[in-house]
Design an enzyme around this catalytic site. Structure first.
Site, PDB file in Angstrom:
ATOM      1  N   LYS A  12      40.540  48.995 -11.549  1.00  0.00           N
ATOM      2  CA  LYS A  12      40.193  50.416 -11.563  1.00  0.00           C
ATOM      3  C   LYS A  12      41.374  51.293 -11.133  1.00  0.00           C
ATOM      4  CE  LYS A  12      35.257  49.539 -10.614  1.00  0.00           C
ATOM      5  NZ  LYS A  12      34.094  49.908  -9.751  1.00  0.00           N
ATOM      6  N   TYR A  52      29.166  52.704 -18.113  1.00  0.00           N
ATOM      7  CA  TYR A  52      28.302  52.784 -16.933  1.00  0.00           C
ATOM      8  C   TYR A  52      26.925  53.357 -17.262  1.00  0.00           C
ATOM      9  CZ  TYR A  52      32.001  51.421 -13.646  1.00  0.00           C
ATOM     10  OH  TYR A  52      32.964  50.723 -12.940  1.00  0.00           O
ATOM     11  N   ASN A 115      36.233  50.709  -5.306  1.00  0.00           N
ATOM     12  CA  ASN A 115      36.152  49.287  -4.949  1.00  0.00           C
ATOM     13  C   ASN A 115      37.000  48.401  -5.857  1.00  0.00           C
ATOM     14  OD1 ASN A 115      34.592  49.422  -7.194  1.00  0.00           O
ATOM     15  ND2 ASN A 115      32.708  48.700  -6.241  1.00  0.00           N
ATOM     16  N   HIS A 118      36.082  46.072 -11.570  1.00  0.00           N
ATOM     17  CA  HIS A 118      34.786  45.888 -12.227  1.00  0.00           C
ATOM     18  C   HIS A 118      34.774  44.499 -12.837  1.00  0.00           C
ATOM     19  CE1 HIS A 118      31.427  46.222 -15.000  1.00  0.00           C
ATOM     20  NE2 HIS A 118      32.227  45.690 -15.903  1.00  0.00           N
ATOM     21  N   GLU A 129      30.130  45.391 -23.114  1.00  0.00           N
ATOM     22  CA  GLU A 129      31.318  46.093 -22.611  1.00  0.00           C
ATOM     23  C   GLU A 129      32.544  45.819 -23.489  1.00  0.00           C
ATOM     24  OE1 GLU A 129      31.354  44.611 -18.587  1.00  0.00           O
ATOM     25  OE2 GLU A 129      29.540  45.734 -18.063  1.00  0.00           O
TER      26      GLU A 129
HETATM   27  P1  IDP Z   1      29.181  46.421  -9.186  1.00  0.00           P
HETATM   28  O1  IDP Z   1      30.473  47.041  -9.652  1.00  0.00           O
HETATM   29  O2  IDP Z   1      29.386  45.587  -7.955  1.00  0.00           O
HETATM   30  O3  IDP Z   1      28.444  45.687 -10.284  1.00  0.00           O
HETATM   31  P2  IDP Z   1      27.176  48.519  -9.427  1.00  0.00           P
HETATM   32  O4  IDP Z   1      26.002  48.662  -8.517  1.00  0.00           O
HETATM   33  O5  IDP Z   1      26.913  48.041 -10.821  1.00  0.00           O
HETATM   34  O6  IDP Z   1      28.256  47.612  -8.685  1.00  0.00           O
HETATM   35  O7  IDP Z   1      27.886  49.945  -9.493  1.00  0.00           O
HETATM   36  C1  IDP Z   1      28.895  50.212 -10.434  1.00  0.00           C
HETATM   37  C2  IDP Z   1      29.999  50.958  -9.736  1.00  0.00           C
HETATM   38  O8  IDP Z   1      29.509  52.229  -9.313  1.00  0.00           O
HETATM   39  C3  IDP Z   1      30.508  50.308  -8.457  1.00  0.00           C
HETATM   40  O9  IDP Z   1      31.463  49.287  -8.688  1.00  0.00           O
HETATM   41  C4  IDP Z   1      31.074  51.480  -7.696  1.00  0.00           C
HETATM   42  O10 IDP Z   1      32.375  51.838  -8.176  1.00  0.00           O
HETATM   43  C5  IDP Z   1      30.089  52.586  -8.060  1.00  0.00           C
HETATM   44  N1  IDP Z   1      28.999  52.703  -7.073  1.00  0.00           N
HETATM   45  C6  IDP Z   1      27.959  51.859  -6.890  1.00  0.00           C
HETATM   46  N2  IDP Z   1      27.132  52.288  -5.916  1.00  0.00           N
HETATM   47  C7  IDP Z   1      27.669  53.443  -5.472  1.00  0.00           C
HETATM   48  C8  IDP Z   1      27.263  54.384  -4.457  1.00  0.00           C
HETATM   49  O11 IDP Z   1      26.247  54.245  -3.777  1.00  0.00           O
HETATM   50  N3  IDP Z   1      28.083  55.461  -4.280  1.00  0.00           N
HETATM   51  C9  IDP Z   1      29.211  55.664  -5.002  1.00  0.00           C
HETATM   52  N4  IDP Z   1      29.619  54.812  -5.975  1.00  0.00           N
HETATM   53  C10 IDP Z   1      28.862  53.705  -6.196  1.00  0.00           C
END
Ligand code: IDP
Ligand code: MG
Length: 152
Positions: A12, A52, A115, A118, A129
């Site tokens: 990312k 997303y 984070n 992905h 995707e």
């Molecule tokens: P993942 O990437 O671990 O599969 P997901 O729940 O699918 O997590 O969420 C997709 C992305 O959305 C996350 O990697 C993160 O960048 C963002 N995200 C998820 N939950 C939150 C939140 O509560 N606040 C802000 N961003 C979030």
């Protein structure tokens, strides 16, 4: 029994901005996952929204799309035995503050939004995707170490 899968990975914008692309890519490579597609791009809003789409109703959707389109990213396709789960295990839990040490997010992040990586959550998600990010043919090749990496 082996189950060869493809998974879609994004390093990312925060990973690129922080100079961590090599470090993170090395972890996937060292694990034995094969790179079959890789590009350095700036994501379009359309691709980000499509990617997303499952989060479209969430309160963080707007900031997630802004984040992923804000700066360049590295899009990757990895192939290997159970590649989807193997990559997700290397990546770690969504929130870097809670992700286990030794995982990418656990070692490099302290945020749930920024984070770093992905990884597809299932082979079906990977196929969906890949259609968005890699409509072109992927590269089929055989790493010389493949027989040393593979095995029961
Ligand atoms: P993942 O990437 O671990 O599969 P997901 O729940 O699918 O997590 O969420 C997709 C992305 O959305 C996350 O990697 C993160 O960048 C963002 N995200 C998820 N939950 C939150 C939140 O509560 N606040 C802000 N961003 C979030
Ligand atoms: Mg997810």
């Amino acid at each position: 029994m082996s189950s060869i899968q493809r998974t879609f990975i994004i390093l990312k914008p925060d990973a690129v901005q922080r100079g961590l692309t090599g470090e993170i890519l090395a972890r996937f490579e060292r694990k034995g996952l094969k790179i079959i597609g890789m590009k350095f791009i700036k994501a379009t809003e359309a691709a980000a929204k499509q990617h997303y789409q499952e989060h479209a109703a969430k309160p963080f959707f707007g900031s997630l799309v802004s984040f992923i389109t804000s700066s360049p990213l590295v899009a990757l396709v990895l192939e290997g035995d159970e590649a989807v789960t193997v990559a997700r295990t290397l990546i770690g839990a969504t929130d870097g503050r809670k992700a286990a040490p030794g995982t990418i997010r656990g070692d490099f992040g302290c945020s749930k939004s920024n984070n770093l990586v992905h990884g597809s959550d299932s082979p079906e998600s990977a196929a969906r995707e890949l259609a968005i990010w890699f409509p072109d043919a992927l590269i089929d090749w055989t790493p010389c170490a493949q027989t040393w990496v593979a095995g029961d």
